[in-house]
Design a protein around this motif. Structure first.
Motif, PDB file in Angstrom:
ATOM      1  N   VAL A   1     -28.441 -35.881 -12.106  1.00 49.37           N
ATOM      2  CA  VAL A   1     -27.808 -35.643 -10.809  1.00 49.37           C
ATOM      3  C   VAL A   1     -28.890 -35.569  -9.744  1.00 49.37           C
ATOM      4  O   VAL A   1     -30.038 -35.210 -10.023  1.00 49.37           O
ATOM      5  CB  VAL A   1     -26.963 -34.351 -10.810  1.00 49.37           C
ATOM      6  N   THR A   2     -28.532 -35.917  -8.527  1.00 43.42           N
ATOM      7  CA  THR A   2     -29.520 -35.914  -7.446  1.00 43.42           C
ATOM      8  C   THR A   2     -29.617 -34.564  -6.742  1.00 43.42           C
ATOM      9  O   THR A   2     -30.641 -34.245  -6.137  1.00 43.42           O
ATOM     10  CB  THR A   2     -29.179 -36.988  -6.402  1.00 43.42           C
ATOM     11  N   HIS A   3     -28.543 -33.762  -6.808  1.00 45.65           N
ATOM     12  CA  HIS A   3     -28.499 -32.476  -6.119  1.00 45.65           C
ATOM     13  C   HIS A   3     -27.842 -31.433  -7.026  1.00 45.65           C
ATOM     14  O   HIS A   3     -26.883 -31.747  -7.737  1.00 45.65           O
ATOM     15  CB  HIS A   3     -27.687 -32.560  -4.822  1.00 45.65           C
ATOM     16  N   VAL A   4     -28.350 -30.208  -6.963  1.00 45.81           N
ATOM     17  CA  VAL A   4     -27.743 -29.082  -7.661  1.00 45.81           C
ATOM     18  C   VAL A   4     -27.564 -27.933  -6.689  1.00 45.81           C
ATOM     19  O   VAL A   4     -28.484 -27.578  -5.945  1.00 45.81           O
ATOM     20  CB  VAL A   4     -28.603 -28.610  -8.863  1.00 45.81           C
ATOM     21  N   ALA A   5     -26.372 -27.340  -6.692  1.00 47.17           N
ATOM     22  CA  ALA A   5     -26.105 -26.091  -5.976  1.00 47.17           C
ATOM     23  C   ALA A   5     -25.866 -25.022  -7.033  1.00 47.17           C
ATOM     24  O   ALA A   5     -24.842 -25.027  -7.712  1.00 47.17           O
ATOM     25  CB  ALA A   5     -24.889 -26.242  -5.065  1.00 47.17           C
ATOM     26  N   SER A   6     -26.821 -24.122  -7.195  1.00 52.39           N
ATOM     27  CA  SER A   6     -26.709 -23.072  -8.207  1.00 52.39           C
ATOM     28  C   SER A   6     -26.255 -21.789  -7.522  1.00 52.39           C
ATOM     29  O   SER A   6     -26.999 -21.197  -6.741  1.00 52.39           O
ATOM     30  CB  SER A   6     -28.048 -22.859  -8.914  1.00 52.39           C
ATOM     31  N   LEU A   7     -25.046 -21.357  -7.839  1.00 53.19           N
ATOM     32  CA  LEU A   7     -24.416 -20.261  -7.115  1.00 53.19           C
ATOM     33  C   LEU A   7     -24.408 -18.958  -7.896  1.00 53.19           C
ATOM     34  O   LEU A   7     -24.062 -17.914  -7.346  1.00 53.19           O
ATOM     35  CB  LEU A   7     -22.978 -20.658  -6.741  1.00 53.19           C
ATOM     36  N   THR A   8     -24.776 -19.009  -9.165  1.00 54.38           N
ATOM     37  CA  THR A   8     -24.749 -17.797  -9.989  1.00 54.38           C
ATOM     38  C   THR A   8     -25.652 -17.969 -11.208  1.00 54.38           C
ATOM     39  O   THR A   8     -25.809 -19.085 -11.724  1.00 54.38           O
ATOM     40  CB  THR A   8     -23.310 -17.489 -10.441  1.00 54.38           C
ATOM     41  N   HIS A   9     -26.290 -16.882 -11.645  1.00 53.76           N
ATOM     42  CA  HIS A   9     -27.100 -16.867 -12.874  1.00 53.76           C
ATOM     43  C   HIS A   9     -28.130 -18.004 -12.911  1.00 53.76           C
ATOM     44  O   HIS A   9     -28.342 -18.626 -13.955  1.00 53.76           O
ATOM     45  CB  HIS A   9     -26.206 -16.931 -14.106  1.00 53.76           C
ATOM     46  N   THR A  10     -28.774 -18.259 -11.783  1.00 53.55           N
ATOM     47  CA  THR A  10     -29.743 -19.357 -11.726  1.00 53.55           C
ATOM     48  C   THR A  10     -30.847 -19.204 -12.758  1.00 53.55           C
ATOM     49  O   THR A  10     -31.258 -20.190 -13.391  1.00 53.55           O
ATOM     50  CB  THR A  10     -30.355 -19.447 -10.316  1.00 53.55           C
ATOM     51  N   ASP A  11     -31.332 -17.978 -12.968  1.00 55.52           N
ATOM     52  CA  ASP A  11     -32.428 -17.791 -13.913  1.00 55.52           C
ATOM     53  C   ASP A  11     -32.025 -18.174 -15.331  1.00 55.52           C
ATOM     54  O   ASP A  11     -32.854 -18.656 -16.116  1.00 55.52           O
ATOM     55  CB  ASP A  11     -32.972 -16.360 -13.870  1.00 55.52           C
ATOM     56  N   SER A  12     -30.742 -18.008 -15.685  1.00 58.68           N
ATOM     57  CA  SER A  12     -30.269 -18.380 -17.023  1.00 58.68           C
ATOM     58  C   SER A  12     -30.198 -19.900 -17.206  1.00 58.68           C
ATOM     59  O   SER A  12     -30.457 -20.408 -18.308  1.00 58.68           O
ATOM     60  CB  SER A  12     -28.885 -17.780 -17.283  1.00 58.68           C
ATOM     61  N   TYR A  13     -29.840 -20.604 -16.145  1.00 60.76           N
ATOM     62  CA  TYR A  13     -29.610 -22.040 -16.244  1.00 60.76           C
ATOM     63  C   TYR A  13     -30.801 -22.881 -15.784  1.00 60.76           C
ATOM     64  O   TYR A  13     -30.793 -24.106 -15.909  1.00 60.76           O
ATOM     65  CB  TYR A  13     -28.381 -22.438 -15.411  1.00 60.76           C
ATOM     66  N   TYR A  14     -31.825 -22.240 -15.260  1.00 60.61           N
ATOM     67  CA  TYR A  14     -32.920 -22.929 -14.568  1.00 60.61           C
ATOM     68  C   TYR A  14     -33.519 -24.091 -15.369  1.00 60.61           C
ATOM     69  O   TYR A  14     -33.623 -25.210 -14.840  1.00 60.61           O
ATOM     70  CB  TYR A  14     -33.986 -21.904 -14.193  1.00 60.61           C
ATOM     71  N   PRO A  15     -33.895 -23.916 -16.637  1.00 63.46           N
ATOM     72  CA  PRO A  15     -34.458 -25.064 -17.380  1.00 63.46           C
ATOM     73  C   PRO A  15     -33.483 -26.231 -17.485  1.00 63.46           C
ATOM     74  O   PRO A  15     -33.891 -27.401 -17.394  1.00 63.46           O
ATOM     75  CB  PRO A  15     -34.777 -24.468 -18.759  1.00 63.46           C
ATOM     76  N   GLN A  16     -32.207 -25.930 -17.674  1.00 65.12           N
ATOM     77  CA  GLN A  16     -31.208 -27.000 -17.766  1.00 65.12           C
ATOM     78  C   GLN A  16     -31.059 -27.733 -16.435  1.00 65.12           C
ATOM     79  O   GLN A  16     -30.860 -28.951 -16.412  1.00 65.12           O
ATOM     80  CB  GLN A  16     -29.851 -26.430 -18.166  1.00 65.12           C
ATOM     81  N   LEU A  17     -31.143 -27.001 -15.349  1.00 62.03           N
ATOM     82  CA  LEU A  17     -30.995 -27.624 -14.032  1.00 62.03           C
ATOM     83  C   LEU A  17     -32.149 -28.575 -13.750  1.00 62.03           C
ATOM     84  O   LEU A  17     -31.943 -29.664 -13.193  1.00 62.03           O
ATOM     85  CB  LEU A  17     -30.909 -26.552 -12.944  1.00 62.03           C
ATOM     86  N   ILE A  18     -33.349 -28.160 -14.128  1.00 59.52           N
ATOM     87  CA  ILE A  18     -34.515 -29.024 -13.937  1.00 59.52           C
ATOM     88  C   ILE A  18     -34.369 -30.293 -14.778  1.00 59.52           C
ATOM     89  O   ILE A  18     -34.663 -31.401 -14.310  1.00 59.52           O
ATOM     90  CB  ILE A  18     -35.801 -28.261 -14.304  1.00 59.52           C
ATOM     91  N   GLU A  19     -33.896 -30.127 -16.012  1.00 65.75           N
ATOM     92  CA  GLU A  19     -33.702 -31.291 -16.874  1.00 65.75           C
ATOM     93  C   GLU A  19     -32.620 -32.221 -16.322  1.00 65.75           C
ATOM     94  O   GLU A  19     -32.743 -33.451 -16.392  1.00 65.75           O
ATOM     95  CB  GLU A  19     -33.322 -30.832 -18.278  1.00 65.75           C
ATOM     96  N   ALA A  20     -31.567 -31.643 -15.763  1.00 66.64           N
ATOM     97  CA  ALA A  20     -30.446 -32.451 -15.271  1.00 66.64           C
ATOM     98  C   ALA A  20     -30.783 -33.207 -13.990  1.00 66.64           C
ATOM     99  O   ALA A  20     -30.202 -34.265 -13.716  1.00 66.64           O
ATOM    100  CB  ALA A  20     -29.232 -31.559 -15.031  1.00 66.64           C
ATOM    101  N   LEU A  21     -31.714 -32.682 -13.195  1.00 67.92           N
ATOM    102  CA  LEU A  21     -32.014 -33.290 -11.907  1.00 67.92           C
ATOM    103  C   LEU A  21     -32.819 -34.577 -12.058  1.00 67.92           C
ATOM    104  O   LEU A  21     -33.739 -34.687 -12.881  1.00 67.92           O
ATOM    105  CB  LEU A  21     -32.787 -32.314 -11.025  1.00 67.92           C
ATOM    106  N   ALA A  22     -32.510 -35.551 -11.225  1.00 73.73           N
ATOM    107  CA  ALA A  22     -33.273 -36.788 -11.161  1.00 73.73           C
ATOM    108  C   ALA A  22     -34.600 -36.537 -10.454  1.00 73.73           C
ATOM    109  O   ALA A  22     -34.726 -35.598  -9.664  1.00 73.73           O
ATOM    110  CB  ALA A  22     -32.475 -37.846 -10.391  1.00 73.73           C
TER     111      ALA A  22
END
Length: 336
Positions: A216-237
């Motif tokens: 994905v090109t953009h992520v809006a993390s609205l809750t529990h960012t610290d829990s999902y952070y590695p996954q968000l980095i992996e998901a981002l282009a």
């Protein structure tokens, strides 16, 4: 006037003293203030966070979402007049709106959507401003832009997520992917316009891959960012953008370097707190949101009505919000 406040921070919401009914003097407007007769309020995570952590020496009134009627105006007010119906979130630097009358700077207030009653209007201001600023100011998406881009919204069924999902779907050309972990929240997010919904309680990259979405090109993390952070980095282009609104205990920016990812914070209280030169943009955002509501482009996100505005009902709303199981916005209306 009637008001609801807390006298001691950190009390569990089940304690009757966590929020109490009090009487206060009716406030006097400053030069650019509106004095608003409060008709309806809604509850946000900021209310519970302040109640839990901010120590007080005198009763503090919370609340940063209101719909009401302008009862009086300051000497320099030019945008509103007595009798106008308004909605707004207010400033965290001033007393909150859980009171019969409330003061707000005209530059951060908007005219209430004509098509909504007070309860439905009260569900909108803080989340609408937050979602608008996050999408257009922080993530840098252009209205009617985003062709070929994709937005992953973590916690899309909450207050901000419910508005952000609509804004991204209605006002941009992005592919919108929301996250939700319960069937009823998943249905809610789909009905708000998300193209796809995945479960944030399960590995998210694998679910995106199953949908044919490599990243994905953009992520809006609205809750529990610290829990999902590695996954968000992996998901981002590569060269993607990550924006967040919550309060992780710590966030290491170094893992963003390899992909040249950018990190953005959104706090809707920044403009009013520092009285920035563009503070009036929040008035403009609310006016635009009201127009989109009245044109049926956006819809209110009221999730549950908790009855009259009093301490007992407000404690119940805080309890549900703290449980993490709320959907949409929690609203109270009218004074007994």
């Amino acid at each position: 006037m009637k008001a609801i406040a807390y006298n001691r921070h950190g009390l569990p919401i089940e304690d009757p003293q966590a929020l109490v009914d009090i009487e206060l003097e009716k406030p006097v407007p400053g030069p650019r203030d509106l004095r608003v007769a409060v008709k309806a309020i809604s509850v946000n995570p900021v209310d519970t966070k302040v109640r839990a952590k901010a120590a007080v020496t005198s009763p503090r009134v919370l609340g940063w979402d209101v719909a009401g009627i302008v009862e009086a105006v300051g000497t320099d007010v030019s945008l509103f007049k007595p009798g106008d119906e308004v909605f707004y979130a207010g400033s965290i630097m001033r007393p909150g709106c859980n009171s019969e009358f409330h003061l707000v700077d005209e530059r951060i207030a908007g005219h209430k959507p004509a098509s909504l009653d007070f309860a439905n209007a009260a569900a909108l201001p803080l989340t609408s401003i937050t979602a608008w600023e996050l999408l257009f100011d922080r993530l840098g998406v252009a209205e009617n832009g985003g062709e070929g881009d994709s937005l992953l919204i973590i916690g899309a069924g909450g207050g901000v997520g419910s508005i952000l999902t609509q804004l991204a779907r209605r006002l941009t050309r992005m592919t919108v992917i929301g996250t939700a972990s319960r069937p009823e929240t998943r249905d809610w997010v789909m009905n708000l316009g998300a193209h796809q919904v995945i479960d944030h309680s399960r590995p998210m990259v694998a679910q995106l891959t199953q949908l044919g979405i490599a990243n994905v090109t953009h992520v809006a993390s609205l809750t529990h960012t610290d829990s999902y952070y590695p996954q968000l980095i992996e998901a981002l282009a590569p060269q993607g953008r990550l924006a967040l609104i919550d309060d992780p205990a710590a966030l290491d920016a170094l893992p963003l370097k390899a992909k040249s990812l950018s990190l953005h914070w959104e706090l809707m209280f920044t403009r009013s707190r520092f009285e920035t030169a563009d503070m009036i943009n929040q008035h403009r955002i609310l006016e635009r949101v009201a127009g989109l509501i009245d044109q049926d482009v956006l819809k209110t996100t009221l999730g549950q009505h908790f009855g009259a505005i009093n301490a007992a009902n407000l404690r119940k709303a805080h309890a549900l919000l703290e449980s993490g199981k709320s959907r949409g916005k929690l609203v109270l209306e009218g004074w007994l």
